[in-house]
Design an enzyme around this catalytic site. Structure first.
Site, short mmCIF file in Angstrom:
data_model
loop_
_atom_site.label_atom_id
_atom_site.label_comp_id
_atom_site.label_asym_id
_atom_site.label_seq_id
_atom_site.Cartn_x
_atom_site.Cartn_y
_atom_site.Cartn_z
N TYR A 140 44.24 16.25 69.65
CA TYR A 140 45.62 15.78 69.78
C TYR A 140 46.12 15.78 71.23
CZ TYR A 140 45.98 16.22 64.68
OH TYR A 140 45.79 16.10 63.33
N LYS A 190 32.54 21.20 62.71
CA LYS A 190 31.65 20.10 62.33
C LYS A 190 30.50 20.14 63.34
CE LYS A 190 30.85 16.42 59.76
NZ LYS A 190 30.48 16.49 58.35
N ASP A 222 33.98 19.25 55.97
CA ASP A 222 33.96 18.48 54.71
C ASP A 222 33.71 19.41 53.53
OD1 ASP A 222 31.54 18.85 56.02
OD2 ASP A 222 30.69 16.92 55.47
N ASP A 246 45.27 21.02 60.81
CA ASP A 246 46.40 20.21 60.36
C ASP A 246 46.17 19.78 58.91
OD1 ASP A 246 48.63 18.64 60.32
OD2 ASP A 246 47.92 17.15 61.76
N ASP A 250 47.69 21.88 55.17
CA ASP A 250 48.52 21.18 54.17
C ASP A 250 47.87 21.26 52.79
OD1 ASP A 250 50.43 20.49 56.00
OD2 ASP A 250 50.56 18.40 55.36
#
Ligand code: NAD
Length: 355
Positions: A140, A190, A222, A246, A250
Site C-alpha cells: 500500500y 506467500k 491462500d 487487510d 475482515d
C-alpha cells in the site's frame, strides 16, 4: 498520571465514546490507574469548528497522550468536501503521525451471540483469535507505483516492499501479544511466490529465537484464508503483511457476526489508538440506540496493550459476557426473548457487572 486523549468524532462516535469513558472511570476506581482525559476533536465536527478534520491542537494532545480513544468519523454532511479535508483524513493523519504500525483486530465470539454468525455453531463456538496486521508498510505504500502508457494500452503497477526492521518490529509485537494469550503465532505469507515475503518468513523465524515460549507456525495466505473459515479455532495470533492483513482481518471479524461488537487497536509500542471497527452510523446517530460494546471492548484492549494490565482488560470482557448472558441486547443484536436496551443503559449494565 496516564493521559487518555478522547476523539469522539461524528455520528454515533460521541455516544459510544461516552460509554467508553464510563467504563474507563469504573475500572479506574477498581485499579487506581489515575487516568486523566483530554478532548481532542477530530472528524467532520472538528472541520466545522476549526476548519480541519485533525486540528494541530488535537494532534498535539494525541501525540502526548499515553493512549487515544476514537469513536468514529465521517458522514454525508462532509462527503462533498475536498478529499484533503474529509473527516477520514483524521484517521490517516493520526496513524501516520503516531507511526501506528501494528493493527490489532481480535475476533472473539461471545456465546450468547452465536446465531449472529453466518457459520455453523460448531465451527465458531469458542473462537478467540487476534489478527495483527502490519499497517504502515508493504504494497500500500511501496514505490514505484502508478499507471502508465504501455504498448497501445496501459500498465498499472505497485511495489511490495518490506525492510528487515519493519518485519522485526511487527514480529516482536506478535510474539509479545501471544505471550499474553495462548502463546501461539501463525505468520502468514506467500513465501513460495513472493521474495519479499520469503524475507518476511526468514526474519520472523529469526525474531522467534527471542521467544522460545511461543509456538510459531507459517501458512501461505491462500491456505490461511481457507483455514480461517474451515477451522478458525486452530488460530491464536495471526501476524501478516498490510494487504494480507487487510483481507484476513475482515474475514476473521465476520466470524463473530456483528459489526457493533468489534474492537480494534493500532499500536506503536505501548502507545496506541483504540477504536470500534464500525463507522459513524449516521442512520442511527442521536437516537441513543447504538451498540457501545465495540467501544467498551476497545477499552479492554487499551488496558491490556497500553497500560499493561490484561487482568483489567479481561474483567471488562467478562463483564460484557455477563451482560449478554443475562439477555440484554442493543437494537442491532436484539432477537426474540432478549431485552432491548439503549446505548447508555448498556454502558451502565457493564459498569454494574464490573463493580
Ligand atoms: P457504519 O459502520 O457507520 O454503518 C454500517 C451499518 O451498521 C449501519 O446500518 C449502522 O447503523 C450499523 N452500525 C454501525 N455501528 C453500529 C453500532 N455501534 N450499533 C448499531 N449499529 C451500528 O458504516 P457506513 O454506513 O459504511 O459508514 C458511515 C460513515 O462512517 C461514513 O462516512 C464512513 O466513511 C464512516 N466510517 C468511519 C470509520 C471510522 O471512523 N473508523 C469506519 C468506517 C466507516
Amino acid at each position: 498520571m496516564p493521559l487518555i486523549a478522547l476523539c469522539p468524532g461524528d455520528g454515533i462516535g460521541p455516544e459510544v465514546t461516552s460509554e467508553a469513558v464510563k467504563i474507563l472511570k469504573a475500572i479506574d476506581e477498581k485499579h487506581s490507574f489515575g487516568f486523566e482525559f483530554e478532548d481532542a476533536p477530530v472528524g467532520g465536527t472538528a472541520y466545522d469548528e476549526f476548519g480541519h478534520p485533525l486540528p494541530d491542537k488535537s494532534l498535539e494532545i494525541a501525540q502526548k497522550a499515553d493512549a487515544v480513544f476514537l469513536g468514529a468519523v465521517g458522514g454525508p454532511k462532509w462527503e462533498p468536501l475536498d478529499i484533503s479535508v474529509r473527516p477520514e483524513k483524521a484517521l490517516l493523519g493520526l496513524r501516520s503521525a503516531m507511526d501506528l504500525y501494528a493493527n490489532f483486530r481480535p475476533a472473539k465470539l461471545f456465546s450468547p451471540l452465536i446465531d449472529a454468525s453466518t457459520l455453523k455453531r460448531e465451527v465458531v463456538e469458542g473462537v478467540d483469535l487476534l489478527v495483527i496486521r502490519e499497517l504502515t508498510g508493504g504494497i500500500y505504500f511501496g514505490e514505484p507505483r502508478g499507471v502508465e502508457d504501455f504498448e497501445g494500452g496501459k500498465r498499472g503497477f505497485n511495489t511490495l516492499v518490506y525492510t528487515t526492521p519493519e518485519i522485526e518490529r511487527i514480529a516482536r509485537v506478535a510474539f509479545e501479544a501471544a505471550i499474553k494469550r495462548d502463546k501461539r503465532v501463525c505468520s502468514v505469507d506467500k513465501a513460495n511466490v513472493l521474495e519479499c515475503t520469503e524475507l518476511w518468513r526468514e526474519v520472523v523465524i529469526e525474531v522467534h529465537k527471542d521467544y522460545p515460549q511461543v509456538e510459531l507456525s507459517h501458512m501461505y495466505v491462500d491456505n490461511a484464508t481457507m483455514q480461517l473459515i474451515r477451522n478458525p479455532k486452530q488460530f491464536d495470533v495471526i501476524v501478516t503483511t498490510n494487504m494480507f492483513g487487510d483481507i484476513l482481518s475482515d474475514a476473521a471479524a465476520m466470524l463473530t457476526g456483528s459489526l457493533g461488537m468489534l474492537p480494534s487497536a493500532s499500536l506503536n509500542g505501548k502507545k496506541g489508538m483504540y477504536e470500534p471497527v464500525h463507522g459513524s452510523a449516521p442512520d442511527i446517530a442521536g437516537e441513543g440506540i447504538a451498540n457501545p460494546l465495540a467501544s467498551i471492548l476497545s477499552v479492554a484492549m487499551m488496558l491490556t496493550y497500553s497500560f499493561d494490565n490484561p487482568q483489567a482488560g479481561a474483567e471488562i470482557e467478562n463483564a460484557v459476557a455477563k451482560v449478554l448472558d443475562k439477555g440484554y441486547r442493543s437494537a442491532d443484536i436484539y432477537s426474540d426473548g432478549t431485552q432491548k436496551v439503549s446505548t447508555s443503559e448498556m454502558g451502565d449494565l457493564v459498569v454494574k457487572e464490573l463493580s
